[in-house]
Scaffold this active site. Structure first.
Site, mmCIF file in Angstrom:
data_model
loop_
_atom_site.group_PDB
_atom_site.id
_atom_site.type_symbol
_atom_site.label_atom_id
_atom_site.label_comp_id
_atom_site.label_asym_id
_atom_site.label_seq_id
_atom_site.Cartn_x
_atom_site.Cartn_y
_atom_site.Cartn_z
ATOM 1 N N THR A 11 0.811 -1.225 0.000
ATOM 2 C CA THR A 11 0.000 0.000 0.000
ATOM 3 C C THR A 11 0.840 1.268 0.000
ATOM 4 O OG1 THR A 11 -0.172 -0.063 2.417
ATOM 5 C CG2 THR A 11 -1.915 -1.159 1.168
ATOM 6 N N TYR A 176 17.834 5.990 -4.039
ATOM 7 C CA TYR A 176 17.933 7.378 -3.577
ATOM 8 C C TYR A 176 16.518 7.958 -3.542
ATOM 9 C CZ TYR A 176 22.985 7.312 -3.542
ATOM 10 O OH TYR A 176 24.281 7.040 -3.218
#
EC number: 4.2.1.47
Length: 323
Positions: A11, A176
């Site tokens: 989710t 990142y």
């Protein structure tokens, strides 16, 4: 016969984009979801009827084994963790349980129940902390500076150890900062794009930020999940940095977002010291030479594309009655 995949953290931002990608590729998709009265399915509502949701928890070894037995996945993607860095300082033990020890439980469940499954572990640039070089490569030393980074470093090395000890197909993707319209509103990128649109629509008058000169390596979550999938399609498992390979300052982001809605950011943005992070003498920026050369991954979104997509989403959301 269709491939099957099990995703933890279904989710979340990345889990929802990954599920969509795998559905488009014809997978049977299973998602591990923690049973909670506050679970939000907002990011997956538009395709929830196409996936199989399994209740489970990284704190519970047996629920992980049951989930793997039920899904019989060809691929397992671990995207679940306590991932908000400030919270890791106020809840360090819980962060360690989910983000570190939870990965040990999952690796052991894979080893016992489905050792031929291919496994992706979501690592993080936070493992580098205060690195001694920039950009960072896959060989840069880990120096985490917060409990979240420490937990991610543990998970990263456990994944590599299980690969070496038990010959599992197990990979780590060192991601990142990556953004999307599904990003939580507490993160600075969305705070800026949403703030610009609120000011444009007359819903706010100013935006307070921290260090405008801070540099970040930002990319789109869709590009990141595509890299995850590509990593598990290779002949041999390996670890890769997933990043844009570029750095942009917070000021560039602010300028781009406000310009897109026709405003001069200097009229509305103020700097508030409470939003400053500790000094960052070396910039967190990823070198993507390895992933581009080895698996031919290429980001689809530029920095400008990412900002545009986020601002467009906020315009639609706030004009449709969002708060």
């Amino acid at each position: 016969m269709a491939k099957s995949a099990l995703i933890t953290g279904l989710t979340g931002q990345d889990g929802s984009y990954l599920a969509e990608l795998l559905l488009d590729k014809g997978y049977d998709v299973y998602g591990l979801v923690r049973r909670s009265s506050s679970s939000s399915f907002g990011r997956i509502n538009h395709f929830a009827n196409k996936i199989h949701v399994i209740s489970g928890d990284l704190l519970d070894q047996f629920s992980l084994m049951d989930a793997i037995d039920q899904a019989q996945p060809d691929e397992i993607y671990n995207l679940a963790s306590q991932s908000y860095v400030p919270l890791s300082w106020t809840q360090p033990a819980l962060t360690a349980e989910y983000t570190a020890i939870g990965v040990s439980r999952l690796l052991e469940a894979i080893r016992r129940c489905k050792p031929d499954a291919r496994f992706y572990q979501a690592s993080s640039s936070e493992v580098f902390g205060q690195p001694d070089e920039s950009p960072q490569t896959e060989r840069t030393a880990f120096r985490p500076r917060n409990p979240y980074g420490v937990a991610k470093a543990y998970a990263h090395w456990m994944t590599i150890n299980y690969r070496q000890k038990y010959d599992l197909y197990a990979c780590c993707g060192i991601t990142y900062t990556h953004e999307s319209p599904r990003r939580g509103a507490e993160f600075v990128f969305r705070k800026i794009t949403r703030g610009a649109v609120k000011i444009k629509l007359g819903l706010a008058k100013e935006l307070k930020l921290g260090n405008l000169d801070a540099l970040r390596d930002w990319c789109h979550a869709e590009d990141v999940v595509n890299a995850m999938w590509m990593m598990l399609q290779q002949n041999k498992p390996d670890d890769f940095i997933i990043a844009s390979g570029e750095t942009h300052s917070v000021k560039e982001l602010v300028d781009c977002a406000f310009s897109y809605v026709g405003l001069n950011w200097q009229d509305y943005v103020s700097v508030d010291p409470q939003f400053y992070r500790p000094d960052e003498p070396v910039t967190l920026a990823g070198c993507v030479d390895k992933i581009k050369a080895r698996i031919q991954w290429q980001p689809k979104y530029s920095f400008a594309d990412l900002v545009e997509s986020m601002v467009e989403h906020e315009l639609k959301d706030l004009t449709d009655g969002g708060a």
